[in-house]
Design a protein around this motif. Structure first.
Motif, PDB file in Angstrom:
ATOM      1  N   VAL A  82       9.318  -0.368  -5.412  1.00  0.00           N
ATOM      2  CA  VAL A  82      10.119  -1.468  -4.857  1.00  0.00           C
ATOM      3  C   VAL A  82       9.467  -2.002  -3.585  1.00  0.00           C
ATOM      4  CG1 VAL A  82      12.340  -2.082  -3.806  1.00  0.00           C
ATOM      5  CG2 VAL A  82      12.286  -0.708  -5.904  1.00  0.00           C
ATOM      6  N   THR A  83       9.084  -1.117  -2.678  1.00  0.00           N
ATOM      7  CA  THR A  83       8.484  -1.519  -1.401  1.00  0.00           C
ATOM      8  C   THR A  83       7.178  -2.274  -1.614  1.00  0.00           C
ATOM      9  OG1 THR A  83       9.498   0.379  -0.293  1.00  0.00           O
ATOM     10  CG2 THR A  83       7.625  -0.663   0.814  1.00  0.00           C
ATOM     11  N   GLU A  84       6.327  -1.766  -2.496  1.00  0.00           N
ATOM     12  CA  GLU A  84       5.039  -2.417  -2.750  1.00  0.00           C
ATOM     13  C   GLU A  84       5.231  -3.810  -3.346  1.00  0.00           C
ATOM     14  OE1 GLU A  84       1.714  -1.441  -1.922  1.00  0.00           O
ATOM     15  OE2 GLU A  84       3.103  -0.320  -0.652  1.00  0.00           O
ATOM     16  N   GLU A 127       7.924  -5.780  -3.134  1.00  0.00           N
ATOM     17  CA  GLU A 127       8.523  -6.664  -2.130  1.00  0.00           C
ATOM     18  C   GLU A 127       7.491  -7.088  -1.092  1.00  0.00           C
ATOM     19  OE1 GLU A 127      11.947  -4.450  -0.799  1.00  0.00           O
ATOM     20  OE2 GLU A 127      13.221  -5.302  -2.379  1.00  0.00           O
ATOM     21  N   ARG A 128       6.600  -6.188  -0.733  1.00  0.00           N
ATOM     22  CA  ARG A 128       5.530  -6.511   0.210  1.00  0.00           C
ATOM     23  C   ARG A 128       4.633  -7.621  -0.343  1.00  0.00           C
ATOM     24  NH1 ARG A 128       0.502  -5.383   0.594  1.00  0.00           N
ATOM     25  NH2 ARG A 128       0.439  -3.828  -1.042  1.00  0.00           N
ATOM     26  N   GLU A 185      11.169   4.083  -4.847  1.00  0.00           N
ATOM     27  CA  GLU A 185      11.147   3.325  -3.586  1.00  0.00           C
ATOM     28  C   GLU A 185       9.759   2.795  -3.285  1.00  0.00           C
ATOM     29  OE1 GLU A 185      13.517   2.053  -1.733  1.00  0.00           O
ATOM     30  OE2 GLU A 185      14.894   2.900  -3.195  1.00  0.00           O
ATOM     31  N   ILE A 186       8.737   3.535  -3.637  1.00  0.00           N
ATOM     32  CA  ILE A 186       7.360   3.077  -3.415  1.00  0.00           C
ATOM     33  C   ILE A 186       7.088   1.821  -4.238  1.00  0.00           C
ATOM     34  CG2 ILE A 186       4.933   3.652  -3.844  1.00  0.00           C
ATOM     35  CD1 ILE A 186       5.681   6.568  -3.003  1.00  0.00           C
ATOM     36  N   ARG A 222       1.506   5.789  -3.388  1.00  0.00           N
ATOM     37  CA  ARG A 222       1.423   4.364  -3.103  1.00  0.00           C
ATOM     38  C   ARG A 222       0.088   3.795  -3.594  1.00  0.00           C
ATOM     39  NH1 ARG A 222       4.699   3.297   0.255  1.00  0.00           N
ATOM     40  NH2 ARG A 222       4.266   4.912   1.785  1.00  0.00           N
TER      41      ARG A 222
END
Length: 188
Positions: free
Chosen positions: A23-25, A27-28, A20-21, A176
């Motif tokens: 993916v989130t990074e 996408e950010r 998830e980290i 992260r």
């Protein structure tokens, strides 16, 4: 910009938040992320039959989900290998997928920095990032892992690569930061 995340974490590693980290990074940063959980996908082992080079150039003769994984990988600008580090190498699930992408290369050879490697089949290949997961610090396993990703990047004609390890006992913020460092190594 498309990124494919080949998550090779096995059932016992599944609760690790690094997926998830990543993916989130990404996408950010504006990436469209295509996450593939390899343990949930039926991929057969490579037969080593050379059929993907001779009989069906560029396509594995085994008609299973690896064809889709390979297609998604070559159509991306970034490929991320997420895996538990096993003796410095990839998990069994990621290894199966990596073996099956050999069809992305030509059966003919060329020299790269004095070494013999397969010629590219396509004009463009994705950048390659390897994120390994270890339960405790292990400098030798991390060195082997980063070298393996580097060697795979050369073989895959990746324009850039980065690799590193996160530890399971790190907090989300430490993970992260580490993921960000690994991504920057590949110019992401």
């Amino acid at each position: 910009m498309k990124a494919v995340l080949l998550n090779g974490l096995l059932e016992g590693n599944a609760s690790n938040p690094v997926h998830e980290i990543i993916v989130t990074e990404l996408e950010r940063m504006g990436w469209e992320v295509d996450p593939l959980i390899l343990r949930d996908i039926e991929i057969a082992n490579c037969l080593g039959c050379f059929g993907c080079w001779i009989r069906t150039p560029g396509v594995c003769v085994i008609d299973d989900a690896a064809r889709d994984v390979t297609r998604r990988m070559i159509q991306s600008e970034l490929a991320i290998y997420l895996t538990a580090v096993t003796f410095g190498g990839y998990s069994s699930e990621l290894k199966k997928a990596v073996d099956r992408i050999i069809c992305l290369l030509s059966p003919f050879f060329m020299r790269i920095n004095g070494e013999v490697h397969h010629r590219p089949r396509y004009e463009r290949y994705p950048r390659l990032v390897g994120v390994g997961v270890l339960s405790c610090p292990d400098e030798e396993s991390e060195r082997l892992f980063t070298t393996l990703v580097e060697r795979n990047a050369i073989n895959l004609h990746s324009p850039a690569h980065g690799a590193g390890v996160v530890l399971t006992d790190q907090g989300a913020e430490q993970m992260r930061e580490r993921v960000g460092t690994i991504l920057r190594k590949a110019g992401v």
